[in-house]
Design a protein around this motif. Structure first.
Motif, PDB file in Angstrom:
ATOM      1  N   PRO A 227       0.031   4.046   4.964  1.00  0.00           N
ATOM      2  CA  PRO A 227       0.172   2.649   4.553  1.00  0.00           C
ATOM      3  C   PRO A 227      -0.717   2.365   3.329  1.00  0.00           C
ATOM      4  CG  PRO A 227      -0.335   2.851   6.911  1.00  0.00           C
ATOM      5  CD  PRO A 227      -0.609   4.175   6.276  1.00  0.00           C
ATOM      6  N   VAL A 228      -0.138   1.819   2.302  1.00  0.00           N
ATOM      7  CA  VAL A 228      -0.890   1.534   1.078  1.00  0.00           C
ATOM      8  C   VAL A 228      -1.672   0.232   1.255  1.00  0.00           C
ATOM      9  CG1 VAL A 228      -0.726   1.048  -1.394  1.00  0.00           C
ATOM     10  CG2 VAL A 228       0.798   2.740  -0.342  1.00  0.00           C
ATOM     11  N   GLN A 229      -2.999   0.321   1.069  1.00  0.00           N
ATOM     12  CA  GLN A 229      -3.842  -0.868   1.193  1.00  0.00           C
ATOM     13  C   GLN A 229      -4.067  -1.556  -0.150  1.00  0.00           C
ATOM     14  OE1 GLN A 229      -7.456   0.052   3.259  1.00  0.00           O
ATOM     15  NE2 GLN A 229      -6.415   0.749   5.092  1.00  0.00           N
ATOM     16  N   THR A 230      -4.189  -0.774  -1.205  1.00  0.00           N
ATOM     17  CA  THR A 230      -4.401  -1.367  -2.526  1.00  0.00           C
ATOM     18  C   THR A 230      -4.005  -0.376  -3.614  1.00  0.00           C
ATOM     19  OG1 THR A 230      -6.011  -2.567  -3.908  1.00  0.00           O
ATOM     20  CG2 THR A 230      -6.790  -0.576  -2.806  1.00  0.00           C
ATOM     21  N   VAL A 231      -3.742  -0.900  -4.815  1.00  0.00           N
ATOM     22  CA  VAL A 231      -3.401  -0.076  -5.973  1.00  0.00           C
ATOM     23  C   VAL A 231      -4.607  -0.040  -6.897  1.00  0.00           C
ATOM     24  CG1 VAL A 231      -1.842   0.237  -7.930  1.00  0.00           C
ATOM     25  CG2 VAL A 231      -0.972  -0.709  -5.776  1.00  0.00           C
ATOM     26  N   LEU A 232      -5.043   1.159  -7.249  1.00  0.00           N
ATOM     27  CA  LEU A 232      -6.218   1.329  -8.113  1.00  0.00           C
ATOM     28  C   LEU A 232      -5.793   1.574  -9.558  1.00  0.00           C
ATOM     29  CD1 LEU A 232      -8.486   3.635  -5.880  1.00  0.00           C
ATOM     30  CD2 LEU A 232      -8.435   1.142  -5.999  1.00  0.00           C
ATOM     31  N   ARG A 233      -6.282   0.704 -10.463  1.00  0.00           N
ATOM     32  CA  ARG A 233      -6.047   0.860 -11.908  1.00  0.00           C
ATOM     33  C   ARG A 233      -7.391   0.722 -12.616  1.00  0.00           C
ATOM     34  NH1 ARG A 233      -0.899  -0.041 -13.885  1.00  0.00           N
ATOM     35  NH2 ARG A 233      -1.834   0.747 -15.802  1.00  0.00           N
ATOM     36  N   PRO A 234      -8.247   1.742 -12.581  1.00  0.00           N
ATOM     37  CA  PRO A 234      -9.590   1.636 -13.178  1.00  0.00           C
ATOM     38  C   PRO A 234      -9.520   1.331 -14.669  1.00  0.00           C
ATOM     39  CG  PRO A 234      -9.366   3.632 -11.846  1.00  0.00           C
ATOM     40  CD  PRO A 234      -7.992   3.061 -12.014  1.00  0.00           C
ATOM     41  N   GLN A 235     -10.385   0.415 -15.094  1.00  0.00           N
ATOM     42  CA  GLN A 235     -10.462   0.079 -16.516  1.00  0.00           C
ATOM     43  C   GLN A 235     -11.596   0.903 -17.136  1.00  0.00           C
ATOM     44  OE1 GLN A 235      -8.124  -2.004 -17.886  1.00  0.00           O
ATOM     45  NE2 GLN A 235      -7.289  -1.855 -15.801  1.00  0.00           N
ATOM     46  N   SER A 236     -11.301   2.174 -17.337  1.00  0.00           N
ATOM     47  CA  SER A 236     -12.329   3.088 -17.835  1.00  0.00           C
ATOM     48  C   SER A 236     -11.677   4.133 -18.726  1.00  0.00           C
ATOM     49  CB  SER A 236     -13.043   3.776 -16.665  1.00  0.00           C
ATOM     50  OG  SER A 236     -13.837   4.859 -17.118  1.00  0.00           O
ATOM     51  N   LYS A 237     -12.404   4.555 -19.770  1.00  0.00           N
ATOM     52  CA  LYS A 237     -11.855   5.572 -20.680  1.00  0.00           C
ATOM     53  C   LYS A 237     -11.676   6.912 -19.987  1.00  0.00           C
ATOM     54  CE  LYS A 237     -16.427   6.839 -22.476  1.00  0.00           C
ATOM     55  NZ  LYS A 237     -17.263   6.942 -23.696  1.00  0.00           N
ATOM     56  N   ASP A 238     -12.386   7.111 -18.859  1.00  0.00           N
ATOM     57  CA  ASP A 238     -12.240   8.362 -18.113  1.00  0.00           C
ATOM     58  C   ASP A 238     -10.998   8.364 -17.233  1.00  0.00           C
ATOM     59  OD1 ASP A 238     -14.652   9.371 -19.153  1.00  0.00           O
ATOM     60  OD2 ASP A 238     -15.822   8.350 -17.594  1.00  0.00           O
ATOM     61  N   PHE A 239     -10.383   7.187 -17.073  1.00  0.00           N
ATOM     62  CA  PHE A 239      -9.208   7.086 -16.198  1.00  0.00           C
ATOM     63  C   PHE A 239      -8.057   6.396 -16.917  1.00  0.00           C
ATOM     64  CE2 PHE A 239     -12.806   7.438 -13.320  1.00  0.00           C
ATOM     65  CZ  PHE A 239     -12.359   8.360 -12.390  1.00  0.00           C
ATOM     66  N   ILE A 240      -7.762   6.844 -18.103  1.00  0.00           N
ATOM     67  CA  ILE A 240      -6.672   6.256 -18.875  1.00  0.00           C
ATOM     68  C   ILE A 240      -5.342   6.524 -18.155  1.00  0.00           C
ATOM     69  CG2 ILE A 240      -5.422   6.323 -21.066  1.00  0.00           C
ATOM     70  CD1 ILE A 240      -8.050   7.089 -22.411  1.00  0.00           C
ATOM     71  N   ASP A 241      -4.581   5.455 -17.955  1.00  0.00           N
ATOM     72  CA  ASP A 241      -3.262   5.530 -17.307  1.00  0.00           C
ATOM     73  C   ASP A 241      -3.327   5.992 -15.845  1.00  0.00           C
ATOM     74  OD1 ASP A 241      -2.008   4.717 -19.636  1.00  0.00           O
ATOM     75  OD2 ASP A 241      -1.800   6.784 -20.381  1.00  0.00           O
ATOM     76  N   TYR A 242      -4.538   5.913 -15.249  1.00  0.00           N
ATOM     77  CA  TYR A 242      -4.651   6.307 -13.827  1.00  0.00           C
ATOM     78  C   TYR A 242      -4.061   5.204 -12.949  1.00  0.00           C
ATOM     79  CZ  TYR A 242      -6.726   7.971  -9.426  1.00  0.00           C
ATOM     80  OH  TYR A 242      -6.928   8.434  -8.140  1.00  0.00           O
ATOM     81  N   ARG A 243      -3.211   5.600 -12.038  1.00  0.00           N
ATOM     82  CA  ARG A 243      -2.642   4.664 -11.081  1.00  0.00           C
ATOM     83  C   ARG A 243      -2.638   5.352  -9.716  1.00  0.00           C
ATOM     84  NH1 ARG A 243       0.632   0.089 -11.592  1.00  0.00           N
ATOM     85  NH2 ARG A 243       1.855  -0.427  -9.750  1.00  0.00           N
ATOM     86  N   GLY A 244      -3.511   4.879  -8.830  1.00  0.00           N
ATOM     87  CA  GLY A 244      -3.637   5.503  -7.518  1.00  0.00           C
ATOM     88  C   GLY A 244      -3.364   4.516  -6.406  1.00  0.00           C
ATOM     89  N   TYR A 245      -2.896   5.042  -5.290  1.00  0.00           N
ATOM     90  CA  TYR A 245      -2.551   4.214  -4.138  1.00  0.00           C
ATOM     91  C   TYR A 245      -3.519   4.555  -3.003  1.00  0.00           C
ATOM     92  CZ  TYR A 245       1.423   4.059  -7.203  1.00  0.00           C
ATOM     93  OH  TYR A 245       2.212   3.933  -8.329  1.00  0.00           O
ATOM     94  N   ALA A 246      -4.377   3.606  -2.689  1.00  0.00           N
ATOM     95  CA  ALA A 246      -5.482   3.861  -1.771  1.00  0.00           C
ATOM     96  C   ALA A 246      -5.161   3.329  -0.374  1.00  0.00           C
ATOM     97  CB  ALA A 246      -6.764   3.224  -2.292  1.00  0.00           C
ATOM     98  N   GLY A 247      -5.695   4.021   0.626  1.00  0.00           N
ATOM     99  CA  GLY A 247      -5.514   3.582   2.005  1.00  0.00           C
ATOM    100  C   GLY A 247      -6.044   4.628   2.963  1.00  0.00           C
ATOM    101  N   ARG A 248      -5.725   4.434   4.224  1.00  0.00           N
ATOM    102  CA  ARG A 248      -6.156   5.350   5.281  1.00  0.00           C
ATOM    103  C   ARG A 248      -4.919   5.983   5.921  1.00  0.00           C
ATOM    104  NH1 ARG A 248      -9.730   3.721  10.644  1.00  0.00           N
ATOM    105  NH2 ARG A 248     -10.378   5.837  11.197  1.00  0.00           N
ATOM    106  N   ILE A 249      -4.924   7.294   6.034  1.00  0.00           N
ATOM    107  CA  ILE A 249      -3.778   7.987   6.616  1.00  0.00           C
ATOM    108  C   ILE A 249      -3.651   7.597   8.089  1.00  0.00           C
ATOM    109  CG2 ILE A 249      -2.736  10.224   7.124  1.00  0.00           C
ATOM    110  CD1 ILE A 249      -4.319  11.381   4.795  1.00  0.00           C
ATOM    111  N   ALA A 250      -2.479   7.112   8.456  1.00  0.00           N
ATOM    112  CA  ALA A 250      -2.242   6.715   9.845  1.00  0.00           C
ATOM    113  C   ALA A 250      -1.954   7.922  10.718  1.00  0.00           C
ATOM    114  CB  ALA A 250      -1.080   5.721   9.917  1.00  0.00           C
TER     115      ALA A 250
END
Length: 418
Positions: A227-250
């Motif tokens: 289940p996806v809890q939140t979408v991570l879009r870090p505003q950092s030059k080290d994470f350009i275009d990073y899009r991650g889906y964070a949560g806990r594995i059920a």
């Protein structure tokens, strides 16, 4: 198979008033040396002020002022302790009938249920009530602690009689494993140390049994649910275009290059990376908290579920469930509630109460369908949008939910999907 000494075991205690639940937990903590010196000194001082000749072990869990004043446990008390063999979380629940809902809360994540029985009184209504709830919640292991054996002269025939009665009525329940231990929590017989007063009992004491209880098979390793809890879009030059889906594995296992489907949209992709705060992983499994990135730029948001493409849950807006009504106000038919299911939140209503359970007799009540506090019933739930569900017996996380009253914001019911 060797025991994983880092494996956490959660257990709950249940029994009638004065069956000795808090004393049993106190004895476990005291005899296993899991108590800090300053806490021991404080409890020793309180025990002396109360006029006790020995330490009042129940005070290790009955920490609230109201509890001490009334001499009863009035809420769910959680306690963490560890031994060289294993880590534990205890949920100590009240014994009064009116606190059935507290047992449901405390037992909802338990691997093991300790059901205490006073050897003098034997099996009573609350014993059957607690055994039924343990079965309803699909707790895989029950340990029946026949306590206060010192008050029946440690008689083997008393133990055997209670064991026989429990086995007879529990044969109707869904429980994988039931064990019985005669004990005296007050004097420490068969809690941490083997009893010298009951040489006729040749099995292990309670702590040894808990330390060596194998629970890994209780986890669902087959159905991959994230289940996806939140979408991570870090505003950092080290994470350009990073899009991650964070949560806990059920449940289940995820690996990079796995083919996955996003529900409810049905879009498909492949896992690119599995990230954590400590670095990337080549494998992740329940109940780990992770961030998944995908090979494709697709629309995924909170409340969505990432699954393996060849293993899908049921998508539905209507399903049957067993619920425990937790609120002091009676359920209102066809009233809109907020349903919380994994990270998904939406509107729902109780479409129909099919029947209530008399958990003293295990009979269905088809006539009185008004849901009052602590009632357990089978209902039909209807939601505004599809949920991604599994049956509770297969998956405790995706098979459970709570209902919230929109007006008071109180949790009114906990449900197990059938």
């Amino acid at each position: 198979m060797s025991l994983d000494t880092n494996q956490l075991l959660r257990f709950t205690t249940a029994g009638s008033v004065d069956d000795g639940k808090s004393t049993l937990i106190g004895r476990l903590l005291y005899d296993s040396k899991a108590i800090f010196e300053d806490q021991l000194a404080a409890i020793t001082s309180i025990s002396k002020r109360k006029g006790h000749d020995q330490i009042d072990l129940a005070l290790f869990t009955d920490g609230l002022r109201d509890e001490r004043a009334q001499g009863i446990t009035i809420d769910v008390a959680y306690r963490y302790f560890t031994t060289p063999k294993r880590k534990f979380i205890i949920a100590d629940t009240p014994g009064h009938i009116e606190y059935t809902r507290n047992m449901v809360t405390g037992a909802s994540t338990a691997n093991v249920a300790l059901i205490l029985i006073d050897a003098r009184h034997g099996i009573i209504e609350q014993t059957k009530r607690h055994a039924f709830i343990a079965s309803l919640l699909h707790i895989p292991h029950i340990i029946v602690c026949i306590n206060k054996m010192d008050l029946v002269d440690y008689a083997e025939e008393v133990y055997e009689s209670i064991r026989s009665q429990f086995e007879e009525f529990s044969s109707k329940l869904y429980v994988k494993d039931i064990r019985f231990i005669p004990m005296s929590a007050l004097h420490g017989d068969n809690v941490v140390n083997r009893s010298q007063h009951m040489p006729w009992f040749q099995e292990a004491p309670l702590l040894y049994t808990l330390e060596h209880m194998h629970i890994s098979s209780d986890l669902n390793k087959i159905d991959a649910r994230f289940p996806v809890q939140t979408v991570l879009r870090p505003q950092s030059k080290d994470f350009i275009d990073y899009r991650g889906y964070a949560g806990r594995i059920a449940s289940g296992i995820f690996r990079p290059k796995d083919k996955v489907t996003i529900l409810p949209s049905g879009l498909t992709s492949t896992i690119k990376t599995i990230d954590t705060s400590k670095g990337s992983l080549q494998e992740a499994y329940a109940p780990m908290s992770i961030t998944i990135t995908l090979e494709d730029d697709i629309d995924v948001s909170r409340g969505d579920m990432i699954i393996k493409t060849n293993n899908t849950p049921t998508q539905t807006q209507e399903f049957d469930a067993m619920i425990c009504w937790l609120n002091t106000h009676t359920a209102r038919p066809r009233t809109k509630y907020t349903i919380l299911h994994t990270s998904n939140e939406q509107k729902a209503m109780i479409k129909e109460v099919l029947y209530k359970i008399d958990i003293d007799t295990y009979q269905r009540n088809l006539e009185n369908k008004d849901l009052a506090m602590n009632d357990i019933a089978r209902i039909k739930v209807k939601t505004t949008r599809p949920l991604m569900i599994d049956e509770y017996r297969d998956n405790r996380i995706t098979g459970s939910f709570v209902l919230i009253d929109d007006g008071t914001h109180e949790t009114v019911a906990a449900g197990m999907i059938l």
